[in-house]
Design an enzyme around this catalytic site. Structure first.
Site, PDB file in Angstrom:
ATOM      1  N   HIS A 169      -8.873  -7.597  -2.343  1.00  0.00           N
ATOM      2  CA  HIS A 169      -8.024  -6.654  -3.072  1.00  0.00           C
ATOM      3  C   HIS A 169      -7.694  -7.285  -4.416  1.00  0.00           C
ATOM      4  O   HIS A 169      -7.451  -8.493  -4.485  1.00  0.00           O
ATOM      5  CB  HIS A 169      -6.715  -6.394  -2.323  1.00  0.00           C
TER       6      HIS A 169
ATOM      7  N   PHE B 154      -6.329   7.158   6.970  1.00  0.00           N
ATOM      8  CA  PHE B 154      -6.923   5.846   7.267  1.00  0.00           C
ATOM      9  C   PHE B 154      -5.905   4.712   7.229  1.00  0.00           C
ATOM     10  O   PHE B 154      -6.263   3.555   7.478  1.00  0.00           O
ATOM     11  CB  PHE B 154      -8.104   5.552   6.330  1.00  0.00           C
TER      12      PHE B 154
ATOM     13  N   TYR C 167       0.834  -1.216   0.000  1.00  0.00           N
ATOM     14  CA  TYR C 167       0.000   0.000   0.000  1.00  0.00           C
ATOM     15  C   TYR C 167       0.863   1.260   0.000  1.00  0.00           C
ATOM     16  O   TYR C 167       0.528   2.241   0.663  1.00  0.00           O
ATOM     17  CB  TYR C 167      -0.916  -0.005   1.223  1.00  0.00           C
TER      18      TYR C 167
ATOM     19  N   ARG D  28     -11.295  -6.921 -11.171  1.00  0.00           N
ATOM     20  CA  ARG D  28     -11.772  -5.643 -10.606  1.00  0.00           C
ATOM     21  C   ARG D  28     -13.297  -5.540 -10.782  1.00  0.00           C
ATOM     22  O   ARG D  28     -14.003  -5.088  -9.884  1.00  0.00           O
ATOM     23  CB  ARG D  28     -11.106  -4.455 -11.297  1.00  0.00           C
TER      24      ARG D  28
ATOM     25  N   THR E 124     -15.136   0.127  -4.134  1.00  0.00           N
ATOM     26  CA  THR E 124     -14.398   0.075  -2.857  1.00  0.00           C
ATOM     27  C   THR E 124     -15.333   0.007  -1.650  1.00  0.00           C
ATOM     28  O   THR E 124     -15.084  -0.746  -0.707  1.00  0.00           O
ATOM     29  CB  THR E 124     -13.504   1.335  -2.747  1.00  0.00           C
TER      30      THR E 124
ATOM     31  N   ARG F  64     -17.951  -7.590  -3.377  1.00  0.00           N
ATOM     32  CA  ARG F  64     -18.142  -6.625  -2.284  1.00  0.00           C
ATOM     33  C   ARG F  64     -19.605  -6.279  -2.085  1.00  0.00           C
ATOM     34  O   ARG F  64     -20.066  -6.106  -0.954  1.00  0.00           O
ATOM     35  CB  ARG F  64     -17.324  -5.365  -2.579  1.00  0.00           C
TER      36      ARG F  64
END
Ligand code: TYD
Length: 138
Positions: A122, A60, A52, A88, A94, A105
């Site tokens: 991810h 965050f 990341y 994706r 997200t 998700r």
């Protein structure tokens, strides 16, 4: 022209904890992509900082570290024609509250109200990210 690609997928600790590894993997395999490698990993802070690297200065980020070290995750190396874009699309947006139904998700995720968004999965967003991220986890 062939655009065979390889991508990095992480089934995050909430996915492992909730027993969703099989269902998430099934969506990727059922779509037609090939599972090339799989491993369960307890993420270190060093791995997360590399993975990341674009987010380490975000407010965050400490929440991401807490979330991503809260239990083991499952790393997958997945390949196929246009697999980066395809996974994706399977994953969805997200924010799991507004991710479209039919996506991983959207169907399995929910907003727990924690510091970091807990969103189960991810996947790399470009060939460059995939190369960088695969080296972190494999
Ligand atoms: P990002 O790369 O923007 O999203 P995606 O995972 O959909 O490619 O962000 C990486 C992760 O960081 C995201 O999955 C969840 C977390 N995150 C937060 O916790 N809060 C935020 O405000 C954002 C933008 C991301």
């Amino acid at each position: 022209m062939s655009e065979k690609q390889t991508t990095l997928v992480l089934i995050k600790p909430d996915g492992v904890r909730r027993g969703l590894v099989g269902q998430i993997l099934a969506r990727i395999e059922t779509k037609g992509y090939l599972l090339d490698d799989i491993r369960m990993v307890q993420a270190s802070e060093e791995q997360l900082a590399t993975h990341y690297h674009e987010l380490v200065n975000k407010p965050f980020y400490p929440g991401i570290v807490r979330y991503m070290t809260s239990g083991p995750l499952v790393a997958l190396r997945v390949s196929g024609h246009r697999v980066i874009e395809g996974v994706r699309a399977l994953s969805g947006a997200t924010d799991p509250t507004t991710a479209a139904a039919g996506t991983i998700r959207g169907d399995y995720g929910y907003d727990t109200g924690s510091d970091a968004i807990e969103n189960l999965i991810h996947s790399s967003d470009s060939p460059q990210s995939a190369e960088h991220e695969l080296a972190v986890w494999f």
